[in-house]
Design a protein around this motif. Structure first.
Motif, PDB file in Angstrom:
ATOM      1  N   SER A 202       3.073 -20.945  10.738  1.00  0.00           N
ATOM      2  CA  SER A 202       3.871 -20.945  12.806  1.00  0.00           C
ATOM      3  C   SER A 202       3.898 -22.100  12.685  1.00  0.00           C
ATOM      4  O   SER A 202       2.617 -22.720  13.233  1.00  0.00           O
ATOM      5  N   VAL A 203       4.948 -22.829  13.408  1.00  0.00           N
ATOM      6  CA  VAL A 203       4.738 -23.975  13.852  1.00  0.00           C
ATOM      7  C   VAL A 203       4.746 -23.868  15.171  1.00  0.00           C
ATOM      8  O   VAL A 203       3.957 -24.342  15.334  1.00  0.00           O
ATOM      9  N   GLU A 204       4.813 -22.832  15.869  1.00  0.00           N
ATOM     10  CA  GLU A 204       4.088 -22.031  16.983  1.00  0.00           C
ATOM     11  C   GLU A 204       3.069 -22.111  17.196  1.00  0.00           C
ATOM     12  O   GLU A 204       2.135 -22.506  18.189  1.00  0.00           O
ATOM     13  N   GLU A 205       2.262 -21.646  15.586  1.00  0.00           N
ATOM     14  CA  GLU A 205       0.806 -21.376  16.021  1.00  0.00           C
ATOM     15  C   GLU A 205       0.426 -22.977  16.210  1.00  0.00           C
ATOM     16  O   GLU A 205      -0.734 -23.376  16.694  1.00  0.00           O
TER      17      GLU A 205
ATOM     18  N   GLU B 115       1.215 -26.147  16.282  1.00  0.00           N
ATOM     19  CA  GLU B 115       1.380 -26.556  18.127  1.00  0.00           C
ATOM     20  C   GLU B 115       0.574 -26.194  18.788  1.00  0.00           C
ATOM     21  O   GLU B 115       0.029 -26.948  20.534  1.00  0.00           O
ATOM     22  N   LYS B 116       0.309 -24.923  19.744  1.00  0.00           N
ATOM     23  CA  LYS B 116      -0.817 -23.951  20.477  1.00  0.00           C
ATOM     24  C   LYS B 116      -1.920 -25.098  20.092  1.00  0.00           C
ATOM     25  O   LYS B 116      -2.356 -25.490  20.646  1.00  0.00           O
ATOM     26  N   LYS B 117      -2.325 -25.455  18.862  1.00  0.00           N
ATOM     27  CA  LYS B 117      -4.003 -26.082  18.319  1.00  0.00           C
ATOM     28  C   LYS B 117      -3.522 -26.996  18.444  1.00  0.00           C
ATOM     29  O   LYS B 117      -5.156 -27.537  18.661  1.00  0.00           O
TER      30      LYS B 117
END
Length: 178
Positions: A7-10, A12-14
């Motif tokens: 997940s690119v979203e996860e 990015e968050k990390k």
């Protein structure tokens, strides 16, 4: 065993730290400024908590080093300090500064002029500091070569070293219930 889908979203968050989510921390080194107003400077952490280990949940968790930016106002100084366990890198993004280097056995403080995109790496066991003699603020990247470096020490007999020793005794007393 099933593999989780990337997940690119996860990711990015990390692993992404954006300027819009950061603020300059003028308080992280305030104890130094209380000794001398010329020690005023601000830090903006990106990776890891650094030697001060401030509780900033907005940083990327460090695995091998720390990275922050630092603003050094005109006429201000990052005082001489020594990391016994890590190298420290100053990379100048904006402005002109003087790196201050002192070998513990010597009393002479060596000054090395640095300008934009200049870099200095100070090995463990060497006192280092930085001074802005210019009329404009300096902006630099600061990296430390460990996830949680030891707290720095200051030159023997200096007001900052006396304060560090006093704070260490207070902290030890609290830990030991005294």
């Amino acid at each position: 065993m099933s593999e989780e889908k990337f997940s690119v979203e996860e990711f990015e968050k990390k692993y992404v730290a954006r300027l819009e989510n950061r603020s300059l921390d003028w308080n992280v080194l305030k104890f130094q400024e209380e000794i001398d107003p010329a020690y005023k400077r601000a830090q903006m952490r990106y990776i890891g908590r650094g030697a001060t280990a401030n509780n900033d949940s907005n940083v990327i968790t460090a695995e091998h080093f720390t990275l922050s930016t630092m603003v050094l106002p005109p006429g201000c100084v990052g005082p001489l300090h020594l990391h016994d366990d890590v190298e420290e890198v100053f990379f100048i993004l904006k402005g002109n500064v003087k790196a201050l280097i002192q070998v513990e056995a010597e009393s002479e403080i060596h000054e090395i002029p640095l300008g934009e995109r200049d870099c200095i790496s100070s090995p463990p066991g060497v006192y280092r500091g930085i001074r802005n003699d210019g009329d404009e603020e300096a902006l630099m990247l600061v990296m430390l070569g460990a996830v949680k470096p030891n707290l720095p020490t200051y030159p023997k007999g200096s007001a900052l070293e006396e304060l560090r020793i006093h704070r260490a005794k207070e902290r030890e007393g609290i830990i030991n219930g005294k």
